[in-house]
Design a protein around this motif. Structure first.
Motif, PDB file in Angstrom:
ATOM      1  N   TRP A 230       1.148   6.374  -6.901  1.00  0.00           N
ATOM      2  CA  TRP A 230      -0.090   7.150  -7.501  1.00  0.00           C
ATOM      3  C   TRP A 230      -0.345   8.432  -7.136  1.00  0.00           C
TER       4      TRP A 230
ATOM      5  N   GLN B 177       0.662  -1.224   0.042  1.00  0.00           N
ATOM      6  CA  GLN B 177       0.009   0.084   0.021  1.00  0.00           C
ATOM      7  C   GLN B 177       0.873   1.178  -0.215  1.00  0.00           C
TER       8      GLN B 177
ATOM      9  N   VAL C 194      -6.991   4.651   0.128  1.00  0.00           N
ATOM     10  CA  VAL C 194      -7.787   4.510  -0.576  1.00  0.00           C
ATOM     11  C   VAL C 194      -7.471   3.332  -2.077  1.00  0.00           C
ATOM     12  N   VAL C 195      -6.748   4.172  -2.725  1.00  0.00           N
ATOM     13  CA  VAL C 195      -6.498   3.328  -3.951  1.00  0.00           C
ATOM     14  C   VAL C 195      -5.697   1.949  -3.768  1.00  0.00           C
ATOM     15  N   SER C 196      -4.582   2.107  -2.865  1.00  0.00           N
ATOM     16  CA  SER C 196      -3.847   0.735  -2.663  1.00  0.00           C
ATOM     17  C   SER C 196      -4.718  -0.149  -1.794  1.00  0.00           C
TER      18      SER C 196
ATOM     19  N   SER D 133      -4.466   9.617   0.207  1.00  0.00           N
ATOM     20  CA  SER D 133      -5.712   9.112  -0.305  1.00  0.00           C
ATOM     21  C   SER D 133      -5.197   7.758  -1.036  1.00  0.00           C
ATOM     22  N   GLY D 134      -4.148   7.966  -1.755  1.00  0.00           N
ATOM     23  CA  GLY D 134      -3.700   6.820  -2.548  1.00  0.00           C
ATOM     24  C   GLY D 134      -3.189   5.571  -1.722  1.00  0.00           C
TER      25      GLY D 134
ATOM     26  N   SER E 221      -6.625  -1.843  -4.643  1.00  0.00           N
ATOM     27  CA  SER E 221      -5.625  -2.530  -5.377  1.00  0.00           C
ATOM     28  C   SER E 221      -4.979  -4.097  -4.762  1.00  0.00           C
TER      29      SER E 221
ATOM     30  N   ASN F 201       2.542   1.449  -3.804  1.00  0.00           N
ATOM     31  CA  ASN F 201       1.547   1.692  -4.878  1.00  0.00           C
ATOM     32  C   ASN F 201       1.030   3.327  -4.582  1.00  0.00           C
ATOM     33  N   GLY F 202       0.673   3.590  -3.361  1.00  0.00           N
ATOM     34  CA  GLY F 202      -0.159   4.660  -2.951  1.00  0.00           C
ATOM     35  C   GLY F 202       0.765   5.945  -3.179  1.00  0.00           C
TER      36      GLY F 202
END
Length: 82
Positions: free
Chosen positions: A15, A8, A56-58, A52-53, A61, A11-12
């Motif tokens: 991103w 997380q 939330v996004v990670s 938030s990356g 993912s 990748n976060g």
């Protein structure tokens, strides 16, 4: 640190930084480099996107990665695949 948090964070952050830099690049059409990349507005926007990356996004993912990894262990010698 667990494997999930390593995934997380990596990748976060990627991103968040990419999205923030792309948006700052679009801001270059209207303002100077210093205003677009180094202003308080942009730095707070970058922090917001990175956080938030990561959270939330990670997270989504990671869920997708776990689902994909668990599906690869299924046998391909079943009646449906023949």
């Amino acid at each position: 640190m667990s494997e999930r948090w390593k995934f997380q964070l990596k990748n976060g952050m990627i991103w968040g930084l990419m999205v923030s830099c792309i948006m700052a690049g679009f801001d270059l059409f209207e303002m100077t480099f210093e205003d677009a990349f180094l202003s308080k507005k942009n730095l707070s926007r970058m922090l917001l996107f990175v956080v938030s990356g990561i959270f939330v996004v990670s997270y989504f993912s990671w869920k997708k990665k776990i689902k994909r990894d668990s599906n690869t262990g299924l046998s391909h010698d079943n009646a449906v695949n023949k």
